[in-house]
Structure formats: structure tokens, C-alpha cells
Scaffold this active site. Structure first.
Site, short mmCIF file in Angstrom:
data_model
loop_
_atom_site.label_atom_id
_atom_site.label_comp_id
_atom_site.label_asym_id
_atom_site.label_seq_id
_atom_site.Cartn_x
_atom_site.Cartn_y
_atom_site.Cartn_z
N CYS A 185 -11.50 52.14 4.10
CA CYS A 185 -12.27 51.19 3.48
C CYS A 185 -12.23 51.58 2.13
O CYS A 185 -11.42 53.43 2.01
CB CYS A 185 -13.89 51.73 3.75
SG CYS A 185 -14.89 52.16 2.62
N LYS A 208 -19.05 9.25 -7.71
CA LYS A 208 -19.08 10.59 -7.54
C LYS A 208 -18.02 11.38 -8.24
O LYS A 208 -17.03 10.92 -8.08
CB LYS A 208 -18.96 11.29 -5.88
CG LYS A 208 -20.40 10.98 -5.17
CD LYS A 208 -21.82 12.02 -5.87
CE LYS A 208 -22.99 12.16 -4.91
NZ LYS A 208 -23.48 13.38 -4.75
N GLU A 244 -25.24 4.85 -15.91
CA GLU A 244 -26.16 6.25 -16.22
C GLU A 244 -25.56 7.90 -16.13
O GLU A 244 -24.79 7.20 -14.76
CB GLU A 244 -27.86 6.49 -16.22
CG GLU A 244 -28.37 4.62 -16.73
CD GLU A 244 -29.62 5.22 -15.95
OE1 GLU A 244 -30.52 5.80 -15.36
OE2 GLU A 244 -29.66 4.14 -15.36
N LYS A 253 -25.33 11.02 -13.32
CA LYS A 253 -26.10 11.06 -12.26
C LYS A 253 -26.55 12.36 -12.67
O LYS A 253 -25.66 13.24 -12.46
CB LYS A 253 -25.71 11.59 -11.22
CG LYS A 253 -26.21 11.10 -10.15
CD LYS A 253 -26.00 10.77 -8.49
CE LYS A 253 -26.25 10.44 -7.39
NZ LYS A 253 -26.46 12.41 -7.13
N ASP A 256 -28.27 16.04 -12.06
CA ASP A 256 -27.71 17.32 -10.68
C ASP A 256 -28.84 17.95 -10.79
O ASP A 256 -28.89 19.16 -11.56
CB ASP A 256 -26.50 17.74 -10.80
CG ASP A 256 -26.34 17.78 -9.50
OD1 ASP A 256 -26.67 17.97 -8.66
OD2 ASP A 256 -24.90 18.88 -9.03
N CYS A 292 -14.22 54.73 1.40
CA CYS A 292 -14.32 56.12 2.21
C CYS A 292 -12.86 56.26 3.23
O CYS A 292 -12.94 57.67 3.61
CB CYS A 292 -16.15 56.75 3.05
SG CYS A 292 -15.54 55.38 4.02
N TYR A 319 -35.61 8.34 -15.92
CA TYR A 319 -33.91 6.92 -15.29
C TYR A 319 -34.89 6.14 -14.77
O TYR A 319 -33.81 5.44 -14.69
CB TYR A 319 -32.89 7.75 -14.65
CG TYR A 319 -33.53 8.56 -13.48
CD1 TYR A 319 -34.05 7.88 -12.32
CD2 TYR A 319 -33.04 10.12 -13.23
CE1 TYR A 319 -34.90 8.08 -11.02
CE2 TYR A 319 -33.23 9.85 -11.62
CZ TYR A 319 -34.02 9.26 -10.56
OH TYR A 319 -34.59 10.11 -9.47
N CYS A 350 -20.13 56.49 3.69
CA CYS A 350 -19.83 55.99 2.51
C CYS A 350 -20.65 55.29 1.58
O CYS A 350 -21.89 54.81 1.44
CB CYS A 350 -19.45 54.93 3.61
SG CYS A 350 -17.97 53.64 2.74
N CYS A 372 -16.60 48.35 6.97
CA CYS A 372 -17.04 49.81 7.16
C CYS A 372 -18.13 50.73 7.78
O CYS A 372 -19.06 50.75 7.71
CB CYS A 372 -17.01 50.16 5.91
SG CYS A 372 -17.22 52.06 6.17
P1 AMP Z 1 -28.97 11.31 -3.61
O1 AMP Z 1 -29.57 12.26 -3.18
O2 AMP Z 1 -27.58 11.77 -3.84
O3 AMP Z 1 -28.72 10.42 -2.70
O4 AMP Z 1 -29.08 10.34 -5.32
C1 AMP Z 1 -30.17 9.74 -5.25
C2 AMP Z 1 -30.96 10.98 -6.78
O5 AMP Z 1 -30.14 10.85 -7.93
C3 AMP Z 1 -31.88 10.09 -6.83
O6 AMP Z 1 -32.72 10.43 -6.18
C4 AMP Z 1 -31.68 11.10 -8.43
O7 AMP Z 1 -32.69 12.28 -8.09
C5 AMP Z 1 -30.83 11.57 -8.55
N1 AMP Z 1 -30.58 10.79 -9.69
C6 AMP Z 1 -29.92 11.49 -10.84
N2 AMP Z 1 -29.72 10.71 -12.24
C7 AMP Z 1 -29.68 9.53 -12.02
C8 AMP Z 1 -29.65 8.24 -12.42
N3 AMP Z 1 -29.42 8.22 -13.93
N4 AMP Z 1 -30.63 7.27 -12.05
C9 AMP Z 1 -30.90 6.84 -10.38
N5 AMP Z 1 -31.26 8.64 -9.78
C10 AMP Z 1 -30.78 9.63 -9.94
ZN ZN Z 2 -17.20 53.12 3.78
#
Ligand code: AMP
Ligand code: ZN
Length: 675
Positions: A405, A311, A113, A115, A117, A408, A224, A429, A423
């Protein structure tokens, strides 16, 4: 009208609207126009207003939020929310595979899956309804943010189809890139600071006290994982399918892979294609598909052995450096900003990048016209990390950090041990003068409307404003000497300035713009010292005795008050009628942080004695109860807690807090904007 008829009507509308919500926000396939949707929503809201007895907490009208939450209660997860182990290379993944294979008899399948963010969330459903939403927190305990999560349209309030009585859905709350950029566009227009990145904005949003505010932000929730007893499925890929059937948003990119080679293919594909996704991702999560095998592998102290996060490499692109400008902030700090040939990076178009400071400019040896490599960090502005020297145009000029600066002409000064240059010509200024006034009138400070950057610049040019105290001496005659301002606007401006005189001391303190004193610190200092005189007279030792006040801050405050011009400003502002001390009424309102809250302590506390803890509660207007009962709001638990804890667990409404949670909450509460 017949009540039965009304109830039916409400139920039908609820169902219909939830359905449209689902089609729009989860499936992305709306079948009616926004307008038609709004009309139905209005109809439902009107009925619910007239017949509040039929209003259901899962009604689609509840998505708009409303009502303030002062403290997000802590909730202990019934199953710990683990982190994931990271893999940074194929090698790492192969080693993980080896460890997995060693422990399993049968060859596993893997689910890959993306990840996402964002911020992880646990959604607890009972009888098909969203019951509770809790952040991950430290994995054991998180904050209960149900009222905010309810406003997220892709979180089903009621499930579809057949589902277990109770279960937990875990997912990631994210802010899609488009929505994030739209939010920043709006802020840009209003002259407000931009949000740094979607993830931080998401986590900030979840902690907003006003759920109606949360409802306005285009958050999304991607599920997820499903956790629970008697789930009637036994693999991760089935779980995702089921979650989708129940109405959750589960991205379709996930894939069941037979072996690690297929996993690598998945990673290859998404490493390239992730820019096309509507949200940010930072890797691929690989999970063993079968629950039975997951159970055999178990957990380490931090993470499941049956999953790993690969990652993505941080993306880095090359583009041309067109120019460098040296911008002056209100505190006099000069920051170099690189102007670039627009280039796509991490899903957004980048035109500017940070060049940090003089040292880095020198180290990178940047020249105008250079090809530079830029990378996105956590900050809003990406940074230049390297220069392609071989591509440097002939006779390119080197970028030099100025000694004077740019606004000024005063010599820039570098404090010992600091990289930034300042500055110090505070009074002469222009960008600093205007910047300080801008800060003073800004929304979180004195909140004086109708005085944007441009207007202030006009006032400054016309010689009407040289500092913040001049604001309170403006007359309409003076304002009208400025061409572009009409009678009506002049009145509005004066009215706004007049109203600002009633702002609380904490805001005035923040508005003064003392270096390093943000809103939260201003509030703390205001409530601790209660008046400007006390702050001015406080010794260095008294200052640093405060939590969150370090030497940098204490020095900055003392420096501020050591300048006669600042004392004169304060004198004039005081004469104008601004608040330089906490009013009694404010004090009691804000001091009663815990008013109407009941507490009980049990077990041995480590930071505070029992007596101190109880004193703290009492001093903040709370009450201490003698035993666990329905009247109890918070049980604070120390080491070796016994029967009280057990009893409290059986009662629905009691929050169970650790001592650190208690201390943090008090702090955070004092931090949070109580208005
Ligand atoms: P970390 O915070 O780096 O330890 O990563 C774990 C976190 O990744 C989990 O707590 C989830 O919030 C997040 N995460 C995002 N996508 C997924 C996914 N597809 N499966 C599991 N965790 C996920
Ligand atoms: Zn200045």
C-alpha cells in the site's frame, strides 16, 4: 391601482423579458445588461406575487422552477420516437444511398445535421404554448418532464410568428461543455464526486424532482425536427427554418446537400471542426429532405429508412506520460492514475487518465516518459489505450503496480477473480480512515458541515479521530488544541455533529460506508428490514431475495457484520444516540408512496395477479377505484384492455401505465430521495 393597468403592465413585462431571453439564449445576441434584465424580472415577479390572478404559466418568471414532482407520469407518444440506423464508414453510407435510390423515382436532396449528444425530447405545443415535454423513453412511451423542461431558457414557452395550432418539436437537450465544466469545478471545490460526462448529467438533471434545481443547470435545447398535421411546409430544411422563426434554437451548422459527395464533404469538415463546437456531438445525421420521399421510404422496425447517423470515429490523441500515482479510496482499493502532459481531447484539456488496474498496466507495458494514446470513453477520466513503443525514451523505467500500500505499507491483496487490489489495513491506513470519516460526514450521508477533507486530516494527525464514532466524543477543548481552528468554528463543528444525531436510519446506514451499499440500496435495506439488528441477523437467502440485491451485495453486508470492530463502532454510535431503526413517523410518511393516488387495473396483467397489484397499491397508501372517472389518477393496463382504456383516453388527467411502468415506478419511487 386599476387592475387593467396591472394586467397590461404584466403582459408588457412578460413580452419584453421573453424577448430578452430569446435574444440571450437562442440568438446569443443580448441587447440589455444582465443587471437591467434582473431588475425587470424582479419587477414582474413582485407584480405577480401581488396579483397572483394574473400569473401566467408561460411567464418568464416560471423559468426558475419550483415545486416538487414525485413521479414523472408516463406519456404515450402520439408518434413513435424512433432510433437512427448507424453508419460507421463511407461504405455504409454509400450502401444506404443505394437502398434509398432504389426506392425513389427522383433523386433526393439530403439535409446534413450534427448529431447532438444529449437526451432526446418531444415538445408539444398547443396554440403557441409549450404544453408538454416528454422524454423518448422506449420510443412509445416516455416520462413527462414538463416542469423541468420549462426551466430551460432556450425552450420557448410561447412561440413567435405564425404557427400551426398543434405540433410537436423534437430536439436534444444538451449541457454545453462550458456549463458542464463549471458545474464540475464547483463540485471539485466542495469535494463532491465529479459528473462523468455532459450527456449523463443532462439525463440525470431532467429526472430531478426539484425543478428549481434544474433551473440552476445551464441546459440547452437544440431542435431538429417538427412533426404534425397541416404543417404548411414539406421539407426538412424548411422545417428547420420555420422552427427557428418560431423561436427555437436550431444550430446553423446544418446544410442542404444535393448529392452524397456534398454529404461526404460535410462529414469531412465536421469530423475535424467539431472540437470547436460549444457542445458534444457524436456524428452527423443525414436525412432525406422532402417529406414526400420520406413517406415513400417509411420505417423499419426500429428506425426511419429516410435517415441515417454517421458516427464520428472516437478521437484518440497522443501525449507524454509524466508520472503514475497510486491512489487509495476509502474502501482500500488502489487505483493507478496516469499524470499526463496536458493535451486537448474532445473539447476539454486532459491531464489525467485512468490506467485501470495491474493487468492492464502489465499488458500495455507502460514506461515512465512513454508516449501514450488516450481516448475518451463514457467515463470522466479518459483512458490510456495504447503506447507508442517506438517513441520510448532510452532507459525508461517500467511502471510497476506496487505490492505494498502506497500509504501504509501493508501488503496489497487481490481477491480471487478480481482485478483490483486492496489494502486491508482498514484501521491503520490513514487515507482509508480519513476517507471513511469523510464519507460519513458527507452531504448525502450525515451531512455534517464544516468538516472538510483538510480539517479531518488535521484531526486525524492530532490523534482526535480514528473512526466515525470518535466524532461523537469530541470536545471543544480537544478541537481547540488544533492551531488553525478558532472558537467559533469549533462551536459550529460540534453543533453540526450534534445535529447529525437526528439523521434518519437510512442515512446512517449509508454513512457507515459498507462496501457496495450506495444511497439507494441503503434506503431499500432500511425500509425492508427497518432496523440494523434485522439487517445484521438477515440470512444470505433473505438478502438476495430482495430485488437489486445480488450475491456481491449480500456478501459484502455479511462481511461487514462479521467484524467485531464494526459491531463495536455501531454500539458506540448507538450509545451516542444515532438512529438505528426506522422511526414510525418516517415509516408512514415514506410508506405512503401512493397516498392520495387512485388506481384502477384493467386487462390481464402478466407479472402480478390483479389481487396482488391491488394489494400493492393499498399497502402503499393508495386507493383502488371501481371505474374510470375524473377522480382516477392512474389506469394500469394489461393485455386485452377494453372499454376502460378507451374511456380513460378521453379524460385529460388520467395517466395510462403499462404493468412494467407500474412496477418500475414503485421501484424507482422507493429509490428516489423522498426528502
Ligand atoms: P440513437 O439514439 O443512436 O438511435 O440516435 C437517435 C437519436 O439521435 C435521436 O433520438 C435524437 O435524440 C438524437 N439526435 C441528435 N441529433 C439529431 C439530429 N440532428 N437529428 C435527429 N436526431 C438527432
Ligand atoms: Zn494502506
Amino acid at each position: 391601482m386599476d387592475e387593467r393597468y396591472i394586467l397590461d403592465k404584466i403582459n408588457t413585462l412578460c413580452k419584453e423579458l421573453s424577448d430578452h431571453n430569446y435574444r440571450y439564449y437562442v440568438l446569443d445576441q443580448p441587447v440589455i445588461s444582465d443587471k437591467a434584465f434582473d431588475i425587470k424580472m424582479r419587477e414582474l415577479a413582485d407584480l405577480e406575487d401581488q396579483y397572483p390572478q394574473f400569473k401566467d404559466p408561460s411567464s418568464p418568471t416560471q423559468r426558475v422552477g419550483g415545486g416538487l414532482v414525485k413521479i414523472f407520469p408516463t406519456f404515450t407518444h402520439s408518434r413513435r420516437m424512433y432510433s437512427l440506423e448507424n453508419a460507421y464508414s463511407r461504405q455504409d453510407l454509400m450502401e444506404w444511398e443505394k437502398r434509398v435510390l432504389k426506392k425513389l423515382e427522383n433523386v433526393p436532396s439530403y439535409v446534413c445535421e450534427l448529431k447532438y449528444d444529449g437526451v432526446s425530447i418531444s415538445l408539444f405545443y398547443r396554440e403557441g404554448r409549450l404544453h408538454r415535454a416528454v422524454t423518448r423513453g422506449d420510443g412509445y412511451q416516455g416520462d413527462e418532464v414538463t416542469s423541468n423542461v420549462r426551466t430551460i431558457r432556450s425552450v420557448p414557452l410561447e412561440l413567435r410568428g405564425e404557427f400551426p395550432d398543434e405540433f410537436e418539436a423534437r430536439g436534444e437537450i444538451i449541457l454545453p461543455l462550458k456549463g458542464f465544466e463549471a458545474m464540475n469545478q464547483r463540485r471539485l471545490k466542495k469535494g463532491e464526486d465529479l459528473y462523468a460526462n455532459p450527456r449523463n448529467t443532462t439525463s440525470g438533471t431532467l429526472k430531478l424532482q426539484d425543478s428549481a434545481e434544474v433551473a440552476k443547470r445551464p441546459l440547452d435545447c437544440l431542435v431538429y425536427e417538427i412533426k404534425g398535421e397541416d404543417l404548411l411546409f414539406s421539407t426538412q430544411h424548411q422545417a428547420l427554418e420555420k422552427a427557428r422563426e418560431w423561436g427555437f434554437k436550431v444550430p446553423h451548422e446544418g446544410k442542404l446537400c444535393k448529392n452524397i459527395t456534398e454529404v461526404f464533404d460535410f462529414i469531412d469538415r465536421w469530423e475535424k471542426k467539431r472540437q470547436q463546437l460549444p457542445y458534444e456531438t457524436d456524428g452527423v445525421v443525414i436525412k432525406i429532405d422532402a417529406y414526400e420521399q420520406q413517406a415513400l421510404l417509411g420505417y423499419t422496425a426500429k428506425s426511419p429508412r429516410w435517415a441515417i447517423a454517421y458516427k464520428f470515429q472516437t478521437e484518440c490523441v497522443c501525449t507524454e506520460l509524466l508520472d503514475v500515482s497510486f491512489q487509495l479510496g476509502r474502501t482500500g482499493v488502489v487505483t493507478p492514475v496516469a499524470h499526463l502532459k496536458p493535451v486537448k481531447l474532445g473539447g476539454t484539456v486532459v491531464k489525467r487518465a485512468s490506467l485501470h488496474n495491474a493487468d492492464i498496466i502489465q499488458k500495455l507495458d507502460v514506461h515512465y516518459g512513454d508516449c501514450v494514446f488516450i481516448e475518451k470513453g463514457g467515463e470522466i477520466i479518459p483512458k490510456i489505450v495504447a503506447v507508442a513503443i517506438d517513441k520510448r525514451p532510452k532507459e525508461a523505467r517500467v511502471v510497476k503496480y506496487p505490492n505494498e500500500c502506497p500509504a501504509c505499507g501493508a501488503s496489497l491483496i487481490r481477491n480471487q477473480g478480481k482485478t483490483a487490489r486492496y489494502c486491508f489495513n482498514e484501521e491503520g491506513c490513514p487515507p482509508q480512515i480519513i476517507g471513511k470519516i469523510e464519507h460519513f460526514v458527507s452531504r448525502k450521508a450525515m451531512n455534517i458541515e464544516n468538516l472538510g477533507e483538510e480539517t479531518l486530516a488535521l484531526f486525524y494527525k492530532a490523534g482526535l479521530l480514528k473512526n466515525i464514532a470518535d466524532l461523537y466524543e469530541l470536545t471543544d477543548y480537544q478541537i481547540l488544541t488544533i492551531d488553525r481552528i478558532a472558537e467559533k468554528s469549533a462551536q459550529n463543528i460540534l453543533q453540526g455533529i450534534k445535529q447529525s444525531k437526528s439523521r434518519s436510519f437510512e442515512r446512517v446506514l449509508y454513512a457507515l460506508g459498507i462496501r457496495h451499499i450506495g444511497e439507494n440500496l441503503a434506503r431499500k435495506l432500511a425500509y425492508h428490514f427497518t432496523s440494523i439488528d434485522a439487517i445484521q441477523n438477515a440470512t444470505y437467502e433473505e438478502m438476495i431475495a430482495l430485488r437489486d440485491v445480488g450475491s456481491k451485495i449480500a456478501e459484502s453486508v455479511q462481511f461487514y457484520f462479521s467484524k467485531t470492530r464494526h459491531l463495536e463502532l455501531i454500539k458506540r454510535l448507538r450509545e451516542a444516540g444515532l438512529n438505528f431503526q426506522i422511526k414510525n413517523s418516517e415509516f408512514s410518511e415514506n410508506k405512503g408512496l401512493l397516498s392520495q393516488k387512485t388506481f384502477l387495473f384493467t386487462g390481464k396483467l402478466s407479472c402480478l395477479t390483479r389481487k396482488e397489484a391491488e394489494q400493492t397499491v393499498l399497502s402503499q397508501g393508495g386507493t383502488i377505484l371501481k371505474g374510470v372517472s375524473k377522480k382516477l389518477d392512474y389506469l394500469v393496463v394489461g393485455e386485452n384492455a377494453g372499454s376502460k382504456l378507451q374511456k380513460a383516453r378521453l379524460l385529460e388527467n388520467i395517466e395510462i401505465w403499462t404493468e412494467s411502468k407500474f412496477l418500475e415506478t414503485l421501484e424507482a419511487y422507493i429509490d428516489s430521495d423522498a426528502k
